[in-house]
Design a protein around this motif. Structure first.
Motif, short mmCIF file in Angstrom:
data_model
loop_
_atom_site.label_atom_id
_atom_site.label_comp_id
_atom_site.label_asym_id
_atom_site.label_seq_id
_atom_site.Cartn_x
_atom_site.Cartn_y
_atom_site.Cartn_z
N SER A 124 0.82 -1.20 0.00
CA SER A 124 0.00 0.00 0.00
C SER A 124 0.86 1.26 0.00
N ASP A 139 0.96 4.09 -2.82
CA ASP A 139 0.73 5.50 -2.50
C ASP A 139 1.78 6.39 -3.17
N ARG A 152 -5.97 -2.02 -6.82
CA ARG A 152 -6.91 -1.79 -5.72
C ARG A 152 -8.22 -2.55 -5.92
N ARG A 198 1.40 6.35 -7.03
CA ARG A 198 0.18 7.06 -7.39
C ARG A 198 0.36 8.57 -7.22
N ASP A 214 -8.58 4.79 -1.16
CA ASP A 214 -7.77 6.00 -1.32
C ASP A 214 -8.38 7.15 -0.53
N ALA A 263 -3.39 5.83 1.66
CA ALA A 263 -4.56 4.96 1.57
C ALA A 263 -4.82 4.23 2.88
#
Length: 482
Positions: free
Chosen positions: A405, A409, A440, A412, A453, A459
């Protein structure tokens, strides 16, 4: 014996390979070791910590014989036809000693209950050897084909109750603080166990407290093999997680009957889901706070406002209430209810104060307390990744999820910034964001990982049942398509 006769008959009948004579002693020990291994595997699956010491009756036979000899020297047992029986009359006539501490007088005369306590040792021949109906076997002469060990009274095996007294005394001495077991062990097993210790040490108090757990019921009926309504731990774990089963246990007072049914498990699973959602939300908020503090430490707000004071009041109040509930006969249902109230207060605070720069130290205090209580209850939480670690050199599912995750993050965030800036990298940024969404919505849900998110860029994630996470992802896709 019977095995030899069967083998001879098979040979006479011309069988090429007559069945081998079974070594009862070896088979007996082999079976108990297999059952022991299975039991510890089940306990590990339920996240039950292993004991500090493991005692096996087969390892303690010499100590058990010696224990009985001491009881005999003190005058509280007698030998009859190779067996040894506890003399309840001699025991109760001794100053300060009482037989029947845990039950009323009617139980002492309940022949069915007394016979159940002796099990296979309560044959009619054994009853004829007893001086009093409430006397019970300390050592039982073995018949041909039964497990047997040497003793001064001949080949035999320990009685049901003596093993616990001898093993307990070896490790803990003549007086223990707490002795636990099912309510069905209260009499005669625990009564006899206590009497044996007091007879061995010639004392008047072997145990300070007994904790007797209630019966397990399956759909309203006591679980038993005779009713064919029993369920094994492994079968239960095929339908429910160990954590959900823990919540079922917590929702029952330990000394009262516990119901295992679709309704009771649905309630436990729903409560576990709500607690899990809180853990995921709080863990995400704390990660956001840590990220914000690293990026701009000067913007962290430590001063309390009204919202922080209300949350702190709730923490102080619920902490005291949980403690009081556990002091009151380990009332876990009430303790869980107070934790729910603390969860609602923390969720309200995070909703009213969305800025991660505020209240981080107070939320960390809530997280520390929550982890401590849930740890005492044996429940793994999303707030304590290390708590689920099996070894120092292997990562847990929660730790791996956090790493994935966090990496997502970062990727992204870079893609969003590239898209916002425009230029040649915008097309690649769109593709990276699409892959992040697919991770996701498709890949991780199939593994039971839920990722949501948040505006902060950090997230929120949680581990749940894959079917539930996939269903939620499908509903989101349907809603987005409308």
């Amino acid at each position: 014996g019977a095995q030899t006769a069967l083998r001879d008959a098979a040979a006479a009948a011309g069988m090429a390979s007559p069945p081998a004579v079974c070594d009862v002693q070896t088979a007996f020990v082999k079976l108990t070791l297999e059952q022991e291994a299975s039991f510890f595997e089940d306990m590990a699956a339920l996240n039950v910590r292993p004991p500090d010491a493991v005692t096996r009756v087969t390892d303690y036979v010499p100590e058990i014989v010696s224990y009985i000899e001491t009881i005999a020297r003190n005058g509280y047992c007698y030998e009859a036809n190779g067996s040894v029986y506890f003399d309840t009359a001699a025991f109760t006539s001794s100053e300060g000693k009482v037989y029947g501490k845990l039950v009323d007088a009617s139980a002492l005369a309940d022949k069915e209950l007394l016979a159940e306590g002796e099990g296979a040792l309560s044959a009619s021949s054994a009853e004829a050897d007893k001086r009093h109906p409430s006397d019970f076997a300390l050592w039982k002469a073995s018949k041909p084909g039964e497990p047997a060990w040497p003793s001064p009274w001949g080949e035999g095996r320990p009685g049901w109750h003596i093993e616990c007294s001898a093993m307990m005394s070896d490790l803990l001495g003549g007086e223990v603080d707490i002795n636990a077991g099912g309510i069905d062990l209260k009499f005669p097993h625990h009564e006899n166990q206590m009497a044996q210790v007091e007879a061995h040490y010639d004392c008047c108090k072997a145990c300070n407290y007994f904790w007797h757990s209630g019966h397990l019921s399956i759909d309203g009926l006591k679980m038993s093999k005779s009713l064919k309504n029993f369920i094994t731990i492994r079968e239960a774990l095929e339908t429910y997680s160990a954590r959900q089963l823990r919540f079922l246990f917590l929702l029952q007072k330990y000394h009262q009957p516990m119901e295992y049914s679709q309704n009771s498990m649905a309630a436990a699973a729903d409560l576990e889901r709500r607690f899990g959602a809180f853990e995921a939300a709080l863990a995400a908020r704390l990660r956001e706070a840590d990220t914000a503090a690293d990026a701009a430490p000067q913007e962290v707000l430590h001063r309390w406002g009204d919202q922080e004071r209300r949350l702190n009041d709730a923490l102080v109040d619920k902490r005291a209430a949980v403690h009081a509930a556990l002091l009151d006969c380990i009332d876990t249902p009430s303790a869980v209810k107070r934790l729910e109230q603390l969860i609602r207060a923390a969720n309200s605070y995070m909703g009213e104060v969305p800025q991660p720069q505020r209240g981080a130290t107070l939320l960390h205090a809530v997280a520390r307390y929550y982890r401590r209580v849930m740890g005492a209850f044996g429940v793994e939480t999303a707030l304590d990744a290390a708590g689920a670690a099996g070894s120092a050199d292997s990562a847990t599912p929660l730790q791996l999820t956090e790493a994935v995750s966090s990496f997502r993050d970062t990727v992204r965030s870079i893609a969003i910034e590239a898209k916002r800036s425009g230029g040649e990298g915008a097309g690649l940024a769109d593709e990276v964001l699409r892959v992040c969404d697919a991770l996701r919505d498709e890949s991780l849900p199939a593994l039971g990982v839920r990722i949501e998110d948040r505006p902060s860029g950090v997230a929120q994630f949680a581990i749940d049942e894959p079917q539930r996470v996939l269903a939620e992802a499908a509903r989101r896709r349907e809603a987005a398509a409308q």
